[in-house]
Structure formats: C-alpha cells, structure tokens
Design an enzyme around this catalytic site. Structure first.
Site, mmCIF file in Angstrom:
data_model
loop_
_atom_site.group_PDB
_atom_site.id
_atom_site.type_symbol
_atom_site.label_atom_id
_atom_site.label_comp_id
_atom_site.label_asym_id
_atom_site.label_seq_id
_atom_site.Cartn_x
_atom_site.Cartn_y
_atom_site.Cartn_z
ATOM 1 N N PHE A 157 0.804 -1.231 0.000
ATOM 2 C CA PHE A 157 0.000 0.000 0.000
ATOM 3 C C PHE A 157 0.836 1.280 0.000
ATOM 4 O O PHE A 157 0.426 2.286 0.585
ATOM 5 C CB PHE A 157 -0.971 0.011 1.183
ATOM 6 C CG PHE A 157 -1.652 -1.309 1.415
ATOM 7 C CD1 PHE A 157 -2.361 -1.929 0.394
ATOM 8 C CD2 PHE A 157 -1.559 -1.960 2.629
ATOM 9 C CE1 PHE A 157 -2.977 -3.146 0.590
ATOM 10 C CE2 PHE A 157 -2.171 -3.195 2.832
ATOM 11 C CZ PHE A 157 -2.885 -3.794 1.807
ATOM 12 N N CYS A 158 1.987 1.253 -0.654
ATOM 13 C CA CYS A 158 2.882 2.424 -0.675
ATOM 14 C C CYS A 158 3.161 2.930 0.740
ATOM 15 O O CYS A 158 3.271 4.145 0.972
ATOM 16 C CB CYS A 158 2.309 3.524 -1.551
ATOM 17 S SG CYS A 158 2.271 3.111 -3.300
#
Length: 458
Positions: free
Chosen positions: A375-376
């Site tokens: 998710f970055c």
C-alpha cells in the site's frame, strides 16, 4: 488524549450516487455480478453530482486568467470560486493560500521544494510514501511507529526537544492511515509542534473523504489532499495553508502564470518578478475541470451532511470488523488497538493464504475489488506484520505463489457510495474462501496472482 473522533448518534444518510454503481463484471466461475468497488483508499469513484457538474460546464470550457473572451472570463471565475469553495471546506484562515496541484504527492513535493534550506523535517515511518519520501533536500528525522496516540505525541515531543532550537522545523503526519484507517491525534501533534517552534503539515488524503478537516480548528500549518480520493476524477490536488514559505521560495515550476513580469537585461539575461499569490506555484495552464470537480465534491459532501456520512460509514466499519472477527484465521492490522477510532479503511492477513491469491479470488469469484500489497507504506506494513525491515516485498507486485506466505496484506476500503450489499458480499466471501477454499486455480503472472484460464474449476 483525544484524536479526531467520529460523529455518533447522528441520523444516517443513504449512499451518495457514484459512477460505476451499476457496472457488471464477469466471474471466472460463470455469469456476471454487479462490481463491488471496495478500494476507495486508492481511488474513490467519482460522485454522480461531480460528473454532472463537470458535464454542464464542459461546453463553456476556456483558458483562465488572461483570456479576454466570455468563456475565458467565465472559466476564470469558476476557477477562482473553486479556490474559495475549497478554502471554506478546509476551514482555511483568512491569510492562507489554496494552491491547486496534481495530487497529494505533488502537494507534498511542492512543500518540500519550498522549505528553508536548513529546515529539519520530522516524519513517522508509518506515513504513506507521498509523505515519507519528498524531503530529500532537508535534514530528515524518521520517527518509529507509535503504538498509541499518546505515544505518538510523546515521541514527537522528545524528538523536537532534542533538535536545534534555532533552525526551522516541519512535522509531517497523516490524519488517517491508508493502511489501518486509524485516526491520528492531529490537534495534539500540532500543539506539540508549535510548542517547540515547529510547523506541521497534515496529509489529509485519507481523512478528508471520510471526516471534516478544519485547518483553523486543528491548528495545522498546511493540509494536502487528492481529488481522486475525494470523489472527484483523477489529476487534481490541493495544498492549503500558510503563505510565507510559499511566497519566499522560488516557484515549484517556472513558466507562464507563475511570472508577473519578465524583462531582458542589458547584459542579455532575463529578470523575473514572480507572483506572490497562489499563482506563483501554479505555472502553466491549470487543470480547470479537475479543480472544479474538487470544488463540486466539497459542496456535495457538505450538503449531504458530513456528520451523517460519518455515522453511516461507522456502521459499515462496525459490520466489517464484526464479520472479520468471526473468522479466527483473519488478523486485522492495527497500530493503536481494536478500540481506536478509524475511517473505512481496514487491512488484514489470512492465515494459510498468500494475500495476492486471496484478493484475486475475491475479484474473480465474487466481483469484489480490494487491494493487496504494501500500500505504498512499506515500513508501516512491515511493522504491522512483525517482519524484519529488510524482508523482501515490493508494493503492488507480490512474488509468492498462491498458498505461499508473502510480505503483503489485503485492504478493504469504502465510503459514501458503498451499498450495504457490497459489505455483506465481502464478509460472506471472506468466510467462504477461508472455510471452503477458492473455487478456481490461480497462477502468478507478471508478479500478480490471476485465475488460470486454462484450468478447470477446483
């Protein structure tokens, strides 16, 4: 110790109409089903109201600020009125500036470009990469992940107390985690920052679509957000807040619009006088439609009643968490604990499942769109999974085969346009996949788990 809290005991509103609500998708097991978009944390579907407003404006499209024609003047008024609408939506102070950018990432990179040369930046390892990475030209102190809101404040206070008290400092913090959905104690962090002579920027990319954001009340110096998470189309964002650092720095982009006066010198060079308004950092032809769509979304959320939107979303959060709690193999990820207030963003792992395999099965067999990966926010997910910081794992490209453990999680996220049926289908699908297994065979292709179209049903 308070955090931004969700509204309670408010009348609950219906879902807001969004684009794509009737789209059907094929199932690998046969037939079609209405698509359940449960990846709002990445990009929320555009509100129908926003799309209608943009469509109504489109025939009157014109370049802004310097055109003498009627459509240019109309577009200029629309552009600048959109700035006022966003300022009101965010509770901006009288002397704050609203600058339109491409995204939250662009907004924070803009701020990073204008911080004083000797600025020290404090950022938690729990941040999205948009907040974690832009500060390459500053002295950066990365703070360890706190496990309670109080610890978040204490960690920051200790770090600020140890800094050089004479130089400028900036704190960067999220309002709501893009991984856990948990709300951060923004007001207390702002007070701590200001008590030590530092400024603070709030990454509101996940907070603003789910909860009111008031710059004045929170006492933050800047807020950054993205249109595509705020129920507007892609390609527009906002940086709003104090003007002084923005006015003192060279423009983020040099070009037309940012320059007020340009003249040749006798030595053959060029002298430039830059604007001191928001235009200083809005060089080039702006994304007028994107800006208008953000303003339209702000109006739509305000008119729907944010308290009522929050109340309904909290009902959905409760139902998802209760459903997942009935599955012993599911572990919901959390920094602050089960009772922490949160928005409609929940990440989890499933014992015995590769997260990419599980997400692929939700999509292919149930028509449910979620997200899997890091998710970055790689450092945060590694912390939540109790893994070594150097463990392998690439955002969006898990390498493990179906059934193998991977350094990834599954994220379900929802909001103002999510029907009850989508939540019910998701909870049912999780229970069925865990108890019965996938109905189809899957394989890894280009780093993603996908149905094996040449295989038969399991």
């Amino acid at each position: 110790m308070s955090v931004i809290t969700a509204a309670a005991d408010q009348s609950v509103c219906a879902t807001l109409p969004v684009l794509g609500k009737d789209v059907t998708v094929p199932l690998v097991t046969g037939g079609e089903v209405t698509y359940a978009a449960l990846d709002y944390a990445a990009s929320a579907p555009a509100l129908q109201r926003v799309w209608d407003d943009v469509a109504a404006y489109a025939p009157y499209y014109g370049s802004v600020h310097r055109g003498a024609g009627y459509l240019s003047q109309l577009s200029t008024d629309l552009f600048e009125n959109s700035r006022k609408t966003v300022a009101e939506f965010l509770g901006c102070r009288a002397d704050d500036q609203v600058i339109f950018t491409r995204s939250t990432t662009d907004s924070l990179n803009l701020l990073a470009a204008v911080v004083p040369a000797d600025c020290q930046v404090f950022v938690y390892e729990t941040e999205h990469h948009a907040s974690l990475l832009p500060w390459r030209d500053a002295r950066v102190t990365y703070l360890n992940a706190p496990r309670t809101p109080a610890q978040a404040v204490e960690t920051l206070e200790r770090a600020l107390a140890d800094r050089d008290p004479y130089g400028p400092a900036l704190v960067c913090v999220t309002g709501a985690s893009n991984v856990t959905g948990e709300l951060w104690p923004v007001k207390e962090l702002a007070a701590a920052a200001h008590a030590h002579g530092a400024r603070i920027v709030l990454d509101a990319a996940q907070l603003a679509p789910h909860h009111p954001v008031d710059i004045d009340d929170l006492d933050v110096d800047w807020v950054a957000l993205s249109g595509h998470k705020l129920y507007a189309p892609f390609g527009s964002g906002v940086l709003a807040g104090r003007a002084d650092w923005l006015q003192d720095a060279e423009p983020y982009l040099a070009g037309g619009g940012a320059s007020r006066k340009v003249a040749r010198r006798t030595d053959g060079g060029v002298d430039v006088e830059w604007h001191s308004t928001a235009a200083r950092h809005e060089a080039g032809s702006p994304n007028v439609i994107g800006v208008y769509s953000i303003a339209s979304a702000c109006k739509a959320l305000t008119e729907a009643g944010f308290d009522r939107l929050v109340a309904r979303e909290q009902q959905l959060v409760t139902r998802v968490r209760a459903g997942l709690a009935e599955v012993p193999e599911v572990k919901v990820l959390s920094l602050f604990g089960e009772d922490a207030p949160r928005v409609g963003v929940i990440s989890f792992v499933v014992e015995g499942w590769n997260s990419s395999h599980f997400a692929a099965a939700l999509s292919a067999e149930y028509g449910i769109g979620v997200r899997d990966g890091l998710f970055c926010a790689h450092p945060l997910v590694r912390t939540l999974l109790d893994s070594d910081p150097q463990d392998p794992g690439v955002c969006g490209a898990p390498e493990a085969e179906p059934g193998e453990r991977s350094l990834n999680a599954i994220r379900v996220s929802f909001g103002a346009g999510t029907p009850d049926e989508h939540i019910e289908r998701f909870v049912r699908a999780v229970k069925e996949l865990v108890s019965k297994g996938a109905q189809w065979k899957y394989r890894t292709e280009d780093g993603r788990c996908v149905p094996d179209r040449g295989a038969a049903q399991v």
